[in-house]
Design a protein around this motif. Structure first.
Motif, PDB file in Angstrom:
ATOM      1  N   THR A  45       6.913  -8.706   4.211  1.00  9.59           N
ATOM      2  CA  THR A  45       5.836  -9.337   4.969  1.00  9.59           C
ATOM      3  C   THR A  45       4.655  -9.656   4.058  1.00  9.59           C
ATOM      4  O   THR A  45       4.525  -9.103   2.967  1.00  9.59           O
ATOM      5  CB  THR A  45       5.352  -8.413   6.102  1.00  9.59           C
ATOM      6  OG1 THR A  45       4.887  -7.179   5.535  1.00  9.59           O
ATOM      7  CG2 THR A  45       6.478  -8.126   7.092  1.00  9.59           C
ATOM      8  N   VAL A  46       3.813 -10.577   4.533  1.00 10.17           N
ATOM      9  CA  VAL A  46       2.583 -10.930   3.835  1.00 10.17           C
ATOM     10  C   VAL A  46       1.431 -10.201   4.533  1.00 10.17           C
ATOM     11  O   VAL A  46       1.222 -10.374   5.741  1.00 10.17           O
ATOM     12  CB  VAL A  46       2.342 -12.445   3.848  1.00 10.17           C
ATOM     13  CG1 VAL A  46       1.059 -12.782   3.081  1.00 10.17           C
ATOM     14  CG2 VAL A  46       3.532 -13.170   3.253  1.00 10.17           C
ATOM     15  N   GLN A  47       0.710  -9.396   3.791  1.00 16.59           N
ATOM     16  CA  GLN A  47      -0.368  -8.593   4.364  1.00 16.59           C
ATOM     17  C   GLN A  47      -1.448  -9.506   4.960  1.00 16.59           C
ATOM     18  O   GLN A  47      -1.923 -10.441   4.326  1.00 16.59           O
ATOM     19  CB  GLN A  47      -0.974  -7.684   3.300  1.00 16.59           C
ATOM     20  CG  GLN A  47      -1.800  -6.549   3.854  1.00 16.59           C
ATOM     21  CD  GLN A  47      -2.214  -5.592   2.747  1.00 16.59           C
ATOM     22  OE1 GLN A  47      -2.756  -6.011   1.742  1.00 16.59           O
ATOM     23  NE2 GLN A  47      -1.965  -4.301   2.952  1.00 16.59           N
ATOM     24  N   GLY A  48      -1.806  -9.218   6.203  1.00 17.39           N
ATOM     25  CA  GLY A  48      -2.849  -9.987   6.869  1.00 17.39           C
ATOM     26  C   GLY A  48      -2.360 -11.235   7.550  1.00 17.39           C
ATOM     27  O   GLY A  48      -3.147 -11.954   8.180  1.00 17.39           O
ATOM     28  N   LEU A  49      -1.078 -11.558   7.449  1.00 16.32           N
ATOM     29  CA  LEU A  49      -0.511 -12.739   8.089  1.00 16.32           C
ATOM     30  C   LEU A  49       0.679 -12.338   8.942  1.00 16.32           C
ATOM     31  O   LEU A  49       1.245 -11.244   8.783  1.00 16.32           O
ATOM     32  CB  LEU A  49      -0.060 -13.763   7.035  1.00 16.32           C
ATOM     33  CG  LEU A  49      -1.139 -14.331   6.108  1.00 16.32           C
ATOM     34  CD1 LEU A  49      -0.495 -15.248   5.082  1.00 16.32           C
ATOM     35  CD2 LEU A  49      -2.195 -15.083   6.897  1.00 16.32           C
ATOM     36  N   SER A  50       1.071 -13.226   9.825  1.00 16.56           N
ATOM     37  CA  SER A  50       2.231 -12.941  10.674  1.00 16.56           C
ATOM     38  C   SER A  50       3.542 -13.314  10.003  1.00 16.56           C
ATOM     39  O   SER A  50       4.613 -13.125  10.557  1.00 16.56           O
ATOM     40  CB  SER A  50       2.096 -13.713  12.002  1.00 16.56           C
ATOM     41  OG  SER A  50       2.010 -15.111  11.748  1.00 16.56           O
ATOM     42  N   PHE A  61      15.521 -12.965  -0.427  1.00 18.96           N
ATOM     43  CA  PHE A  61      14.605 -13.313   0.653  1.00 18.96           C
ATOM     44  C   PHE A  61      13.814 -14.557   0.258  1.00 18.96           C
ATOM     45  O   PHE A  61      13.733 -14.930  -0.918  1.00 18.96           O
ATOM     46  CB  PHE A  61      13.641 -12.155   0.943  1.00 18.96           C
ATOM     47  CG  PHE A  61      12.611 -11.948  -0.129  1.00 18.96           C
ATOM     48  CD1 PHE A  61      11.370 -12.578  -0.071  1.00 18.96           C
ATOM     49  CD2 PHE A  61      12.875 -11.129  -1.227  1.00 18.96           C
ATOM     50  CE1 PHE A  61      10.421 -12.399  -1.065  1.00 18.96           C
ATOM     51  CE2 PHE A  61      11.935 -10.942  -2.227  1.00 18.96           C
ATOM     52  CZ  PHE A  61      10.702 -11.582  -2.150  1.00 18.96           C
ATOM     53  N   VAL A  62      13.197 -15.204   1.257  1.00 20.01           N
ATOM     54  CA  VAL A  62      12.312 -16.330   1.011  1.00 20.01           C
ATOM     55  C   VAL A  62      11.205 -16.308   2.059  1.00 20.01           C
ATOM     56  O   VAL A  62      11.445 -16.011   3.229  1.00 20.01           O
ATOM     57  CB  VAL A  62      13.081 -17.675   1.053  1.00 20.01           C
ATOM     58  CG1 VAL A  62      13.769 -17.883   2.393  1.00 20.01           C
ATOM     59  CG2 VAL A  62      12.163 -18.837   0.733  1.00 20.01           C
ATOM     60  N   LEU A  63       9.970 -16.590   1.605  1.00 16.55           N
ATOM     61  CA  LEU A  63       8.794 -16.589   2.467  1.00 16.55           C
ATOM     62  C   LEU A  63       8.037 -17.902   2.285  1.00 16.55           C
ATOM     63  O   LEU A  63       7.854 -18.365   1.160  1.00 16.55           O
ATOM     64  CB  LEU A  63       7.857 -15.431   2.114  1.00 16.55           C
ATOM     65  CG  LEU A  63       8.220 -14.026   2.574  1.00 16.55           C
ATOM     66  CD1 LEU A  63       7.282 -13.021   1.911  1.00 16.55           C
ATOM     67  CD2 LEU A  63       8.154 -13.903   4.083  1.00 16.55           C
ATOM     68  N   SER A  64       7.567 -18.499   3.389  1.00 14.23           N
ATOM     69  CA  SER A  64       6.638 -19.624   3.333  1.00 14.23           C
ATOM     70  C   SER A  64       5.231 -19.060   3.481  1.00 14.23           C
ATOM     71  O   SER A  64       4.949 -18.324   4.433  1.00 14.23           O
ATOM     72  CB  SER A  64       6.931 -20.618   4.454  1.00 14.23           C
ATOM     73  OG  SER A  64       8.169 -21.264   4.246  1.00 14.23           O
ATOM     74  N   ALA A  72      -0.867 -10.615  -0.830  1.00 13.17           N
ATOM     75  CA  ALA A  72      -0.252  -9.316  -1.109  1.00 13.17           C
ATOM     76  C   ALA A  72       1.031  -9.220  -0.292  1.00 13.17           C
ATOM     77  O   ALA A  72       1.033  -9.463   0.919  1.00 13.17           O
ATOM     78  CB  ALA A  72      -1.203  -8.182  -0.757  1.00 13.17           C
ATOM     79  N   ILE A  73       2.130  -8.884  -0.956  1.00 21.15           N
ATOM     80  CA  ILE A  73       3.436  -8.784  -0.309  1.00 21.15           C
ATOM     81  C   ILE A  73       3.773  -7.314  -0.099  1.00 21.15           C
ATOM     82  O   ILE A  73       3.668  -6.499  -1.025  1.00 21.15           O
ATOM     83  CB  ILE A  73       4.531  -9.450  -1.160  1.00 21.15           C
ATOM     84  CG1 ILE A  73       4.190 -10.924  -1.403  1.00 21.15           C
ATOM     85  CG2 ILE A  73       5.891  -9.323  -0.483  1.00 21.15           C
ATOM     86  CD1 ILE A  73       4.116 -11.762  -0.169  1.00 21.15           C
TER      87      ILE A  73
END
Length: 939
Positions: A45-50, A61-64, A72-73
């Motif tokens: 997850t990305v800290q502070g985001l959904s 894994f892949v994140l947008s 921060a991951i």
């Protein structure tokens, strides 16, 4: 010029589709545990985001994420310490790679968060952690390390590894052991020898742009092949991407020994720029088979009629200009995409096309001696200029179907063509017919040598969480074709005692000469079928992780080798009117006669020794245990059984070439790792491996080598080499991104195989393969990676170095010898200095490599060995990101010092080259290579 237009037009077309700057970016990577096993189902997850996701069966894994923001991951999984990687900035439209290692959580230490900083730093840490946590002694080269070096192919990449060096730019030597003692795998599948005249793998056939990573095992584990003793090189091509991308790169360059100098070529075909003959050099239409062409099947008149149908090209032409035509060219394009088929299933593909053309003018001097009482007498003394156009191009296409988070099926394909089209001009002295003064000579060799490599593989990976088991299966088909069409050699001799004497073509009554007036066609076809599977099951014992792994491997390898050597001769022995004609006229059709007069005649060398077939069937199975004995002690151990059935020469038992052998080898191995502290390991390993003779080494086929001036021949009585291996190593990982290792190793060889050189005055010299009785090898290795941030002035520098020392002696009671093994260097030294300013997109790398003197060819009866003298190599690269980090300019310079390579006979036996005292056998100079490239990330 056509290739330049093609490259630039393609590049501009692709760039024109570039999309506008985006407001989002992507982060992808892989998450593994401390055993280097991929972890599926890990929360990212990305800290502070959904924004969030979870890893698949391979830990990917892949994140947008929002572009140009400080992120921060956070990574978490049941049973593992949570990890947070901060200070990540991703540029719009760009994908940042982030590989992470998770540590198991202790029951006493819950809710512990491990913090790190920076995606690139974390990925480097993960790479070093892989080496730290692997169950064997191994080194890893990442895609990032490949990108930062000036290396164009896997052969050049491998010389950066501790204890390794490269011969002739492509043949691997590990821990001082020659190429025959090493093995190669592509995407987990064994590969065969790429050369018809030696047991070796030519690592220059894989362009660097297609490589994702390389793992070099130096200690044996039962799950991998047991036929090696130096190093097992695992080449893994690029896999399916986490995000869509399209990249293009174009480049050019030059060799300092080629640019501005005369360069010679000969008339070939329209597809020479692809390394493929279009039929121009092919055998004439209607040419009878070997048996029908012989004296019993055809008359002399008929043979000569066919001889006239061959292309009458025996001379080379100088290029009109010595600048643009000899510039090097490179082009590559790669892309990939992912398509989600449903909520849990997705399809991904990746493709790549790469092309490299290098023009090289190589100067080399070679002298052949015969010896009596350690005193040399010259058989020949040649000066050579080789003008070669080397082409390396290939295509890659991979498709992967992801079925949920636990199942994956991959279809991988790779094709490469590696070819050299060359002209060799030779002058000097030949003492074959005048032992006191010798004869002046001038000679030419024209040839194209083309290797085509194809590999297709279907594989599956399946994770069964409830059973705590994983299944891996695969099947593959591999083709290796080598084609040498119409290799031509012609030599003229001049009497030095006659002023202004004419040069006379070395054509006489011999109907079998391959030295002058010869044509040669070689056809090598290897077909390899592989299949196998393995199952791994994990469980807890005394609250510690344990794994049992078992598998089976089956391989069939078929080789078809055929050659058609032809010779031009004069039945009556001499015709000076014809023999003094120049190269472009001497073999005109009107100069061939009826087979009984004083004109030229055409003959094919008959006999079964110029062809052979071979087949092997390999059945292998293994059982391997990975036991965590205590929190600090891990032992990986087991046994591999290999049943090897081989037939060579002919399948008919009545044929004198027929040779059948079958052996079964039990190959045990263990690797013990003791965790002294969280940052230090001690490793101990021991194993038994085996090295089998290659097809060519057992066959009766004989081939005259123009550069060596001698014949290469096999020996049917060779036996396999058994090798006992032991390693002891201490590893220290003081902080993230740094390491220090020091190790000792020992190897015992029973019946090692070497290539022996036998010099014979007046011609007839040969290279043969023989077994020595035994050999012992001892060595030490040291590796260091250190960030120089202890002072502000050096904080962007990273220093790496490795040094290996090897003591090795071959013993044979029959031959009364005690010397180093062929191809072994007493030391190997590598060093690199990296300078990196990530915010500016600037990075530079300075590389140094040097090996100690080693034996190139072992001496035979009354012939001392030929040694290769040490020489330093320095390479440099600088790269700069431009165009909002979507483009990159790169300057590479390799072999800056351009020191000559000297091969010598060590007359004073001090194991080093003393100019003026030792006999210089070969001297080669390759020039400095300079290249410029521009890469653009379209999306």
């Amino acid at each position: 010029m056509k290739t330049y237009i093609f490259f630039f037009t393609t590049a501009l077309t692709l760039i024109s589709y570039s999309v506008c700057a985006q407001t989002t970016a992507k982060i992808n990577g892989k998450i593994s545990n401390i055993k280097n096993e991929p972890l599926s189902g890990v929360s990212v997850t990305v800290q502070g985001l959904s924004t969030g996701t979870s890893t698949d069966v391979e830990g990917n894994f892949v994140l947008s994420v929002p572009a140009s923001k400080l992120l921060a991951i956070q990574v978490s999984a049941v049973g593992y310490k949570e990890k947070m990687v901060a200070d990540i900035i991703v540029v719009a439209g760009k994908t940042e790679e982030l590989n992470i290692i998770l540590e198991e959580a202790s029951k006493k230490l819950e809710n512990v968060v491990v913090k790190s900083s920076g995606a690139r730093r974390e990925s480097v840490n993960a790479l070093i952690a892989y080496q730290k946590n692997t169950s064997a002694v191994a080194q890893v080269i990442s895609a990032e390390a490949i990108r930062r070096s000036p290396d164009k192919n896997t052969g050049e990449i491998l010389k950066r590894i501790p204890g390794t060096s490269i011969q002739e730019g492509k043949y691997l030597v590990v821990r001082g052991l020659s190429d025959r003692y090493n093995q190669a795998m592509l995407n987990g599948v064994l590969l065969s020898s790429t050369e018809p005249d030696r047991k070796t793998f030519s690592f220059d056939i894989f362009p660097a742009a297609m490589i994702d990573n390389m793992i070099i095992n130096k200690s044996f584990i039962p799950e991998l092949s047991g036929e090696w003793a130096g190093g097992l090189v695992q080449v893994n091509t690029k896999d399916v991407p986490s995000t869509n991308f399209l990249n293009v790169q174009i480049g050019t360059g030059f060799n300092t020994q080629t640019i501005g100098k005369d360069f010679y070529t000969y008339r070939g075909g329209k597809l020479d720029w692809l390394g493929v003959d279009d039929g121009t050099r092919g055998l004439p239409t209607g040419l009878p088979t070997k048996s029908k062409f012989s004296d019993a099947g055809s008359t002399k008149v008929e043979q000569n009629a066919f001889g006239k149908q061959f292309e009458n090209i025996w001379s080379a032409e100088k290029n009109a200009t010595n600048m643009i035509p000899v510039l090097n060219k490179s082009f590559q394009v790669s892309g990939g995409f992912n398509k989600r088929l449903s909520a849990n299933n997705k399809l991904g593909t990746i493709f790549a096309l790469t092309y490299n053309q290098q023009n090289k003018r190589t100067e080399f001097h070679n002298t052949l001696y015969s010896f009596q009482n350690n005193l040399p007498s010259v058989n020949f003394d040649y000066n050579n200029n080789k003008y070669s156009r080397d082409v390396l191009w290939g295509a890659l296409g991979n498709v992967t179907l992801q079925l949920g988070g636990n199942h994956k099926i991959s279809f991988k394909n790779l094709v490469n063509i590696n070819a050299t089209d060359y002209v060799t001009h030779r002058t000097g002295k030949d003492f074959e017919f005048n032992s006191s003064l010798g004869q002046n000579i001038k000679a030419t060799e024209l040839a194209l040598k083309s290797n085509t490599f194809f590999n297709t593989q279907l594989s599956g990976d399946h994770n069964f969480p409830r059973l705590q088991s994983k299944l891996h299966w695969y099947g593959s088909f591999n083709i290796l074709d080598q084609y040498i069409p119409d290799q031509r050699r012609l030599q003229y001799n001049q009497d030095p005692e006659t002023p202004d004497a004419a040069y006379i073509a070395l054509i006489a009554t011999s109907k079998t000469s391959q030295k002058s007036g010869s044509r040669y066609y070689g056809f090598l076809n290897d077909y390899i079928y592989n299949t196998g599977a393995d199952v791994a099951t994990s469980f807890k014992l005394f609250d510690l992780n344990q794994t049992i792994k078992a598998g089976y491997f089956f391989q069939i390898k078929d080789r078809l080798f055929d050659s058609r050597p032809f010779a031009i001769y004069i039945p009556n022995g001499e015709n000076l009117a014809l023999q003094t004609l120049p190269e472009h006229k001497i073999f005109n059709p009107e100069n061939f006669g009826n087979g009984a007069d004083d004109k030229f005649s055409f003959n094919e060398l008959a006999g079964d020794r110029f062809r052979y077939i071979a087949n092997t069937i390999l059945n292998a199975g293994f059982l391997q245990f990975d036991n965590q004995v205590t929190d600090k002690l891990r032992v990986t151990w087991g046994v591999r059984v290999e049943d090897y059935d081989q037939v060579i020469g002919s399948l008919k038992q009545s044929d004198p070439r027929h040779l059948h052998t079958r052996t079964t080898d039990f190959l045990p191995g263990f690797n013990l790792t003791y965790k002294v502290t969280n940052s230090a390991n001690i490793r101990l390993s021991g194993s038994q491996t085996v090295i089998r003779p290659e097809f060519r080494e057992l066959s009766d086929f004989q081939f005259y080598d123009f550069e060596l001036g001698a014949t290469v021949a096999g020996y049917r009585n060779l036996v396999r080499t058994k090798v006992t291996n032991a390693d002891l190593r201490y590893e220290l990982y003081p902080r993230a991104g740094e390491l220090f290792t020091v190790g000792l190793f020992y190897k015992y060889f029973k019946n090692p195989i070497e290539s022996y050189f036998n010099a014979v005055a007046g011609g007839g010299s040969s290279y043969n393969f023989l077994n020595a009785d035994k050999a012992n090898g001892f060595g030490a290795e040291l590796e260091l990676r250190k960030k120089l941030d202890f002072t502000e002035a050096l904080r962007n520098f990273t220093f790496q170095t490795n040094l290996s020392y090897i003591y090795n002696r071959v013993e044979s009671q029959t031959a009364q010898i005690r010397r180093p093994m062929q191809g072994q260097s007493p030391y190997v030294f590598n060093a690199s200095l990296q300078y990196d300013i990530e915010k500016l997109g600037l990075n530079t790398t300075l590389l140094y490599n040097q090996i100690g003197d080693r034996i190139l060819y072992v001496g035979g009866d009354n012939t001392p060995p030929i040694w290769e003298a040490s020489r330093p190599l320095i390479d440099f690269q600088i790269a700069k990101k431009i165009m909002k980090n979507k483009g990159e300019l790169k300057l590479n310079t390799s072999d800056i010092l351009n020191r000559a390579t000297n091969y010598y006979v060590d007359l004073n036996q001090n194991s080093k080259y003393d100019k003026g005292r030792d006999a210089l056998a070969i001297r080669r100079k390759f020039g400095t290579n300079v290249s410029f490239s521009f890469a653009y990330n379209i999306r």
